[in-house]
Design a protein around this motif. Structure first.
Motif, PDB file in Angstrom:
ATOM      1  N   LEU A  56     -10.244 -64.061 -29.532  1.00  0.00           N
ATOM      2  CA  LEU A  56     -10.916 -65.347 -29.450  1.00  0.00           C
ATOM      3  C   LEU A  56     -11.499 -65.527 -28.064  1.00  0.00           C
ATOM      4  CD1 LEU A  56      -9.062 -67.660 -27.772  1.00  0.00           C
ATOM      5  CD2 LEU A  56      -7.670 -67.417 -29.795  1.00  0.00           C
ATOM      6  N   GLU A  57     -12.553 -66.317 -28.005  1.00  0.00           N
ATOM      7  CA  GLU A  57     -13.163 -66.674 -26.727  1.00  0.00           C
ATOM      8  C   GLU A  57     -13.419 -68.169 -26.742  1.00  0.00           C
ATOM      9  OE1 GLU A  57     -17.009 -65.701 -23.886  1.00  0.00           O
ATOM     10  OE2 GLU A  57     -16.895 -64.825 -25.885  1.00  0.00           O
ATOM     11  N   ILE A  58     -12.757 -68.866 -25.842  1.00  0.00           N
ATOM     12  CA  ILE A  58     -12.960 -70.298 -25.667  1.00  0.00           C
ATOM     13  C   ILE A  58     -13.758 -70.459 -24.383  1.00  0.00           C
ATOM     14  CG2 ILE A  58     -11.863 -72.523 -25.298  1.00  0.00           C
ATOM     15  CD1 ILE A  58      -9.436 -71.454 -26.859  1.00  0.00           C
ATOM     16  N   THR A  90      -8.484 -65.669 -17.973  1.00  0.00           N
ATOM     17  CA  THR A  90      -8.978 -67.032 -17.787  1.00  0.00           C
ATOM     18  C   THR A  90      -9.413 -67.217 -16.339  1.00  0.00           C
ATOM     19  OG1 THR A  90      -8.469 -69.378 -18.028  1.00  0.00           O
ATOM     20  CG2 THR A  90      -6.672 -67.950 -17.315  1.00  0.00           C
ATOM     21  N   ASN A  91     -10.225 -68.218 -16.090  1.00  0.00           N
ATOM     22  CA  ASN A  91     -10.624 -68.522 -14.713  1.00  0.00           C
ATOM     23  C   ASN A  91      -9.789 -69.651 -14.118  1.00  0.00           C
ATOM     24  OD1 ASN A  91     -11.689 -70.569 -16.323  1.00  0.00           O
ATOM     25  ND2 ASN A  91     -13.480 -70.850 -15.015  1.00  0.00           N
ATOM     26  N   SER A  92      -8.741 -70.096 -14.832  1.00  0.00           N
ATOM     27  CA  SER A  92      -7.941 -71.224 -14.333  1.00  0.00           C
ATOM     28  C   SER A  92      -6.920 -70.813 -13.291  1.00  0.00           C
ATOM     29  CB  SER A  92      -7.218 -71.907 -15.492  1.00  0.00           C
ATOM     30  OG  SER A  92      -6.188 -71.088 -15.981  1.00  0.00           O
ATOM     31  N   THR A  93      -6.627 -69.543 -13.184  1.00  0.00           N
ATOM     32  CA  THR A  93      -5.589 -69.091 -12.267  1.00  0.00           C
ATOM     33  C   THR A  93      -5.810 -67.624 -11.932  1.00  0.00           C
ATOM     34  OG1 THR A  93      -3.207 -68.859 -11.971  1.00  0.00           O
ATOM     35  CG2 THR A  93      -4.041 -68.552 -14.194  1.00  0.00           C
ATOM     36  N   ASP A  94      -5.248 -67.174 -10.839  1.00  0.00           N
ATOM     37  CA  ASP A  94      -5.385 -65.760 -10.485  1.00  0.00           C
ATOM     38  C   ASP A  94      -4.149 -64.966 -10.865  1.00  0.00           C
ATOM     39  OD1 ASP A  94      -3.603 -66.722  -8.676  1.00  0.00           O
ATOM     40  OD2 ASP A  94      -4.671 -66.022  -6.906  1.00  0.00           O
ATOM     41  N   THR A  95      -3.311 -65.528 -11.689  1.00  0.00           N
ATOM     42  CA  THR A  95      -2.091 -64.860 -12.102  1.00  0.00           C
ATOM     43  C   THR A  95      -2.310 -64.067 -13.389  1.00  0.00           C
ATOM     44  OG1 THR A  95      -1.377 -66.767 -13.361  1.00  0.00           O
ATOM     45  CG2 THR A  95      -0.647 -66.642 -11.082  1.00  0.00           C
ATOM     46  N   THR A  96      -1.346 -63.235 -13.717  1.00  0.00           N
ATOM     47  CA  THR A  96      -1.377 -62.507 -14.972  1.00  0.00           C
ATOM     48  C   THR A  96      -0.859 -63.411 -16.078  1.00  0.00           C
ATOM     49  OG1 THR A  96      -0.958 -60.457 -13.795  1.00  0.00           O
ATOM     50  CG2 THR A  96      -0.537 -60.442 -16.167  1.00  0.00           C
ATOM     51  N   LEU A 110       0.740 -70.009 -24.164  1.00  0.00           N
ATOM     52  CA  LEU A 110       0.325 -69.230 -23.011  1.00  0.00           C
ATOM     53  C   LEU A 110       1.317 -69.426 -21.870  1.00  0.00           C
ATOM     54  CD1 LEU A 110      -2.150 -67.442 -22.442  1.00  0.00           C
ATOM     55  CD2 LEU A 110      -3.216 -69.417 -21.367  1.00  0.00           C
ATOM     56  N   ILE A 111       1.699 -68.334 -21.203  1.00  0.00           N
ATOM     57  CA  ILE A 111       2.598 -68.403 -20.045  1.00  0.00           C
ATOM     58  C   ILE A 111       2.058 -67.545 -18.912  1.00  0.00           C
ATOM     59  CG2 ILE A 111       4.690 -68.898 -21.379  1.00  0.00           C
ATOM     60  CD1 ILE A 111       5.457 -65.951 -21.085  1.00  0.00           C
ATOM     61  N   GLY A 127     -11.136 -77.392 -17.979  1.00  0.00           N
ATOM     62  CA  GLY A 127     -12.372 -76.889 -17.382  1.00  0.00           C
ATOM     63  C   GLY A 127     -12.485 -75.385 -17.332  1.00  0.00           C
ATOM     64  N   SER A 128     -11.528 -74.673 -17.876  1.00  0.00           N
ATOM     65  CA  SER A 128     -11.565 -73.211 -17.784  1.00  0.00           C
ATOM     66  C   SER A 128     -12.038 -72.581 -19.086  1.00  0.00           C
ATOM     67  CB  SER A 128     -10.183 -72.673 -17.407  1.00  0.00           C
ATOM     68  OG  SER A 128      -9.264 -72.937 -18.431  1.00  0.00           O
ATOM     69  N   TYR A 129     -12.187 -71.269 -19.051  1.00  0.00           N
ATOM     70  CA  TYR A 129     -12.456 -70.492 -20.250  1.00  0.00           C
ATOM     71  C   TYR A 129     -11.248 -69.621 -20.528  1.00  0.00           C
ATOM     72  CZ  TYR A 129     -13.447 -66.521 -17.162  1.00  0.00           C
ATOM     73  OH  TYR A 129     -13.349 -65.540 -16.220  1.00  0.00           O
ATOM     74  N   LEU A 130     -11.173 -69.071 -21.731  1.00  0.00           N
ATOM     75  CA  LEU A 130     -10.057 -68.212 -22.109  1.00  0.00           C
ATOM     76  C   LEU A 130     -10.551 -67.146 -23.068  1.00  0.00           C
ATOM     77  CD1 LEU A 130      -6.944 -67.605 -22.249  1.00  0.00           C
ATOM     78  CD2 LEU A 130      -6.890 -69.207 -24.179  1.00  0.00           C
ATOM     79  N   VAL A 131     -10.258 -65.903 -22.741  1.00  0.00           N
ATOM     80  CA  VAL A 131     -10.502 -64.783 -23.644  1.00  0.00           C
ATOM     81  C   VAL A 131      -9.131 -64.220 -23.975  1.00  0.00           C
ATOM     82  CG1 VAL A 131     -11.564 -62.516 -23.936  1.00  0.00           C
ATOM     83  CG2 VAL A 131     -12.739 -64.288 -22.602  1.00  0.00           C
ATOM     84  N   LEU A 132      -8.806 -64.152 -25.252  1.00  0.00           N
ATOM     85  CA  LEU A 132      -7.475 -63.771 -25.679  1.00  0.00           C
ATOM     86  C   LEU A 132      -7.573 -62.767 -26.823  1.00  0.00           C
ATOM     87  CD1 LEU A 132      -4.367 -64.443 -25.556  1.00  0.00           C
ATOM     88  CD2 LEU A 132      -4.830 -66.215 -27.241  1.00  0.00           C
ATOM     89  N   THR A 133      -6.832 -61.671 -26.696  1.00  0.00           N
ATOM     90  CA  THR A 133      -6.720 -60.706 -27.772  1.00  0.00           C
ATOM     91  C   THR A 133      -5.246 -60.477 -28.052  1.00  0.00           C
ATOM     92  OG1 THR A 133      -6.711 -58.803 -26.272  1.00  0.00           O
ATOM     93  CG2 THR A 133      -8.848 -59.500 -27.149  1.00  0.00           C
TER      94      THR A 133
END
Length: 139
Positions: A56-58, A90-96, A110-111, A127-133
């Motif tokens: 998915l891509e949000i 995601t662009n909301s954080t620089d973590t894994t 999500l964690i 305000g972020s995006y999310l790409v999830l597989t």
């Protein structure tokens, strides 16, 4: 075969047939109960037997509050927990980022997983995006 399944190498036993193969899309919904809204670009799945592969891509997330960021999945997970694997960008954080799927559930939480697992809140995804597989075992 009378079961309608797909067989391989001339095997005629219905016990060995692949009886479920689906390709489709699903409507991603907020499962946190906090009224998160999304703009999606794509949300596709392939189900082979009990394994569900999805992507998915949000492109935009509007969210507030401290509830866990939780999304719907196309099928309910196996009651025994089964197997699962997820990858998120995601662009909301620089973590894994990673996630978890509880037994007999149709949602994914999500964690943050680069150090000790920490919950990703709805507000942190605003305000972020999310790409999830991912891939998981369905019921």
């Amino acid at each position: 075969l009378s079961s309608g399944g797909i067989t391989f190498n001339g095997d005629t036993s219905s016990n060995n047939a692949l009886s479920d193969y689906e390709i489709g899309t699903w409507t991603i919904t907020d499962q946190s109960g906090a009224g998160v809204t999304f703009t999606t670009n794509s949300n596709n799945y392939t189900k082979i037997g009990r394994l569900v592969f999805f992507a998915l891509e949000i492109t935009s997330i509007s969210a507030t509050g401290t509830a866990q960021f939780t999304l719907s999945l196309p099928f309910t997970s196996a009651a025994s927990g089964g197997r699962w694997s997820f990858n998120a960008v995601t662009n909301s954080t620089d973590t894994t980022l990673s996630g978890y799927l509880t037994n007999n559930n149709s949602s994914f939480t999500l964690i943050e997983s680069d150090t000790s697992p920490a919950t990703i809140t709805n507000a942190s995804m605003n305000g972020s995006y999310l790409v999830l597989t991912g891939c998981y075992e369905a019921t």
